[in-house]
Design a protein around this motif. Sequence first.
Motif, PDB file in Angstrom:
ATOM      1  N   GLN A 182       0.849  -1.188   0.000  1.00  0.00           N
ATOM      2  CA  GLN A 182       0.000   0.000   0.000  1.00  0.00           C
ATOM      3  C   GLN A 182       0.890   1.246   0.000  1.00  0.00           C
ATOM      4  OE1 GLN A 182      -3.148   0.045   2.986  1.00  0.00           O
ATOM      5  NE2 GLN A 182      -2.892  -2.164   3.278  1.00  0.00           N
ATOM      6  N   VAL A 211       1.341   4.887   1.236  1.00  0.00           N
ATOM      7  CA  VAL A 211       0.834   5.715   2.338  1.00  0.00           C
ATOM      8  C   VAL A 211       1.762   6.910   2.523  1.00  0.00           C
ATOM      9  CG1 VAL A 211      -0.003   5.692   4.724  1.00  0.00           C
ATOM     10  CG2 VAL A 211       0.165   3.539   3.465  1.00  0.00           C
ATOM     11  N   TYR A 233       2.790   9.902   5.322  1.00  0.00           N
ATOM     12  CA  TYR A 233       2.668  10.409   6.691  1.00  0.00           C
ATOM     13  C   TYR A 233       3.272  11.810   6.748  1.00  0.00           C
ATOM     14  CZ  TYR A 233       1.748   5.505   7.676  1.00  0.00           C
ATOM     15  OH  TYR A 233       1.215   4.235   7.667  1.00  0.00           O
ATOM     16  N   PRO A 260       0.623  -1.495   7.277  1.00  0.00           N
ATOM     17  CA  PRO A 260       0.542  -0.091   7.701  1.00  0.00           C
ATOM     18  C   PRO A 260       0.619   0.101   9.216  1.00  0.00           C
ATOM     19  CG  PRO A 260      -1.111  -0.562   6.027  1.00  0.00           C
ATOM     20  CD  PRO A 260      -0.521  -1.887   6.428  1.00  0.00           C
ATOM     21  N   SER A 276      -3.123  13.810   8.951  1.00  0.00           N
ATOM     22  CA  SER A 276      -3.195  13.960   7.506  1.00  0.00           C
ATOM     23  C   SER A 276      -3.632  15.379   7.150  1.00  0.00           C
ATOM     24  CB  SER A 276      -4.191  12.946   6.929  1.00  0.00           C
ATOM     25  OG  SER A 276      -4.311  13.108   5.542  1.00  0.00           O
TER      26      SER A 276
END
Length: 235
Positions: A80, A82, A84, A103, A124
């Motif tokens: 995945q 991702v 941050y 994750p 986020s």
Amino acid sequence: MGRIFEKRKHKMFARFDRMAKAFTRVGKDIAIAVKQGGPIPENNPKLRMAIQNAKGLNMPKEKVENAIKRASSKEEKDFQEVVYEGYAPHGVPILVECATDNPTRTVANVRLHFSKGHGSMGNSGSVAFLFERKGVFKFDPSKINVDDIELDLIDAGAEDIERGDEEIIIYTKFTEFGHMQKFLESKNLDAKSSELQYIPNMTKELSEAETDEVLKLVEMLEGDDDVQTVYHNLA
């Protein structure tokens, strides 16, 4: 003499570490591209981009082919993508791009790196607005004559062109990345690398000591196996 040898050995190992990390990174890019669009490069622009980046790193052809085969098998893990966000010391914003098969593990590790590096992990959207997602195409100056095709490059979406003795960099808006990729392929122009990157809207000047503090955190994050790229706005 012994000290000089140790320094050379340290530099050599550091270079190997960087190369191994780069190969791992592009290997994950290949795996993600194959899972999303299939193993045939002609039908998969994301895979073509990953393969081109592998060539730019001088990654052996058999390693690229093996990465595609592994990604095509059902046993291969799904990675995945991702991102941050957080702050390094002295208020420097940080974006951390990851490719992970777990994750939960990755976010815990990234949070720990921020803590150890005297930074703070954010929610986020906490720093993403300070960066703009852009296409970045890097060329060996001997492989492209910008003067001959500058107008065509602009038509294809070039927003800015940086000309240097060692490297030529073409920037596009996020939405024009695919358009530029198709144009370069139509002209048989091979980039050393072609990526979507987070470019800071403004850069920040710090003292040498403060910069070292920030870069220690960046180095810790970059050393994590799940981390692909770390972005910041240090000048």
